[in-house]
Design an enzyme around this catalytic site. Structure first.
Site, PDB file in Angstrom:
ATOM      1  CG  ASP A  26      -1.972  -0.995   1.266  1.00 31.14           C
ATOM      2  OD1 ASP A  26      -2.035  -1.809   0.330  1.00 31.14           O
ATOM      3  OD2 ASP A  26      -2.765  -0.997   2.226  1.00 31.14           O
ATOM      4  CG  ASP A  27       0.312   3.670   2.140  1.00 34.49           C
ATOM      5  OD1 ASP A  27      -0.881   3.472   1.827  1.00 34.49           O
ATOM      6  OD2 ASP A  27       0.731   3.612   3.313  1.00 34.49           O
ATOM      7  CG  HIS A  77      -4.291   2.875  -0.955  1.00 35.27           C
ATOM      8  ND1 HIS A  77      -5.166   2.073  -0.249  1.00 35.27           N
ATOM      9  CD2 HIS A  77      -3.348   3.277  -0.058  1.00 35.27           C
ATOM     10  CE1 HIS A  77      -4.774   2.003   1.016  1.00 35.27           C
ATOM     11  NE2 HIS A  77      -3.677   2.742   1.165  1.00 35.27           N
ATOM     12  CG  HIS A  81      -3.019   7.304   2.359  1.00 35.55           C
ATOM     13  ND1 HIS A  81      -3.188   7.359   3.724  1.00 35.55           N
ATOM     14  CD2 HIS A  81      -2.730   6.014   2.075  1.00 35.55           C
ATOM     15  CE1 HIS A  81      -2.987   6.164   4.242  1.00 35.55           C
ATOM     16  NE2 HIS A  81      -2.701   5.329   3.255  1.00 35.55           N
ATOM     17  CG  HIS A 167       1.967  -0.070   4.804  1.00 37.47           C
ATOM     18  ND1 HIS A 167       1.745  -1.128   5.654  1.00 37.47           N
ATOM     19  CD2 HIS A 167       0.780   0.560   4.640  1.00 37.47           C
ATOM     20  CE1 HIS A 167       0.468  -1.133   6.011  1.00 37.47           C
ATOM     21  NE2 HIS A 167      -0.134  -0.134   5.414  1.00 37.47           N
TER      22      HIS A 167
END
Length: 197
Positions: A26-27, A77, A81, A167
């Site tokens: 993620d991210d 995503h 964020h 992440h």
């Protein structure tokens, strides 16, 4: 877990009968973390799913292209964020669509930042995307955990069908430089195969 009741159509875990895990990151994408993650995966012939932030694609299109070129699955995503709890459904929808524009096509997968969204947001999302949650969060972002703690979380909680969340971020990369290769090698030693969502 009460969130599973709240988001009943979301994907939390894959087939429990298959000795296979599903890695997610993620991210990202960011130059400080993504190339290292890609290198670790490439060296082991592993494909993963990257839940990307649109603003990071805007800032680092070349790094995003590396993820695409390596053949990984891409999920949305949000653009910034954006946590769903603090925003109206209209604002949240617009932010998600803006991320899709950065992807060049509408993603079929979505993961909510912080693992949380309002029920109204989830209802809209689940009509347009496969909402992907997780079975195992490594907590690689936590200041309270060491790289060894991240590895131990994998060893303790990985199981057939696990959707594992790492992440692709500044908060995680120092730990991942040690933990990610160890986690991947341990999963391989245990006989797990790797799937994408």
């Amino acid at each position: 877990m009460w969130l599973r009741w709240l988001y009943p159509k979301a994907l939390w875990r894959m087939d429990r009968k298959e000795k296979k895990v599903y890695l997610t990151f993620d991210d990202g994408p960011i130059p400080e973390a993504t190339p290292f993650i890609l290198k670790c995966l490439r060296e082991r012939g592993i494909k993963a799913t990257f839940f990307v932030v649109g603003d990071n694609i805007h800032k680092h299109p070349d790094v995003f292209q590396m993820v695409v070129n390596d053949g990984h699955v891409i999920g949305n995503h949000t653009y910034n964020h954006m946590g769903g709890a603090k925003h109206s459904i209209r604002t949240y929808q617009a932010n998600i669509r803006k991320c899709d524009e950065m992807l060049g096509e509408k993603a079929r997968l979505f993961r909510p930042p912080h693992g949380w969204m309002r029920v109204s947001q989830y209802a809209w999302l689940s009509r347009k995307y496969k909402v992907v949650m997780w079975d195992l969060v490594t907590r690689d972002y936590s200041k309270l955990l060491t790289a060894d703690d991240v590895v131990n979380n994998i060893r303790r909680y990985a199981r057939n069908g696990s959707i594992i969340t790492f992440h692709d971020s500044l908060k995680s990369i120092d730990k991942l430089k040690t933990a990610l290769p160890k986690c991947l090698d341990w999963l391989i030693e245990q006989g797990y195969e790797f799937g994408t969502l």
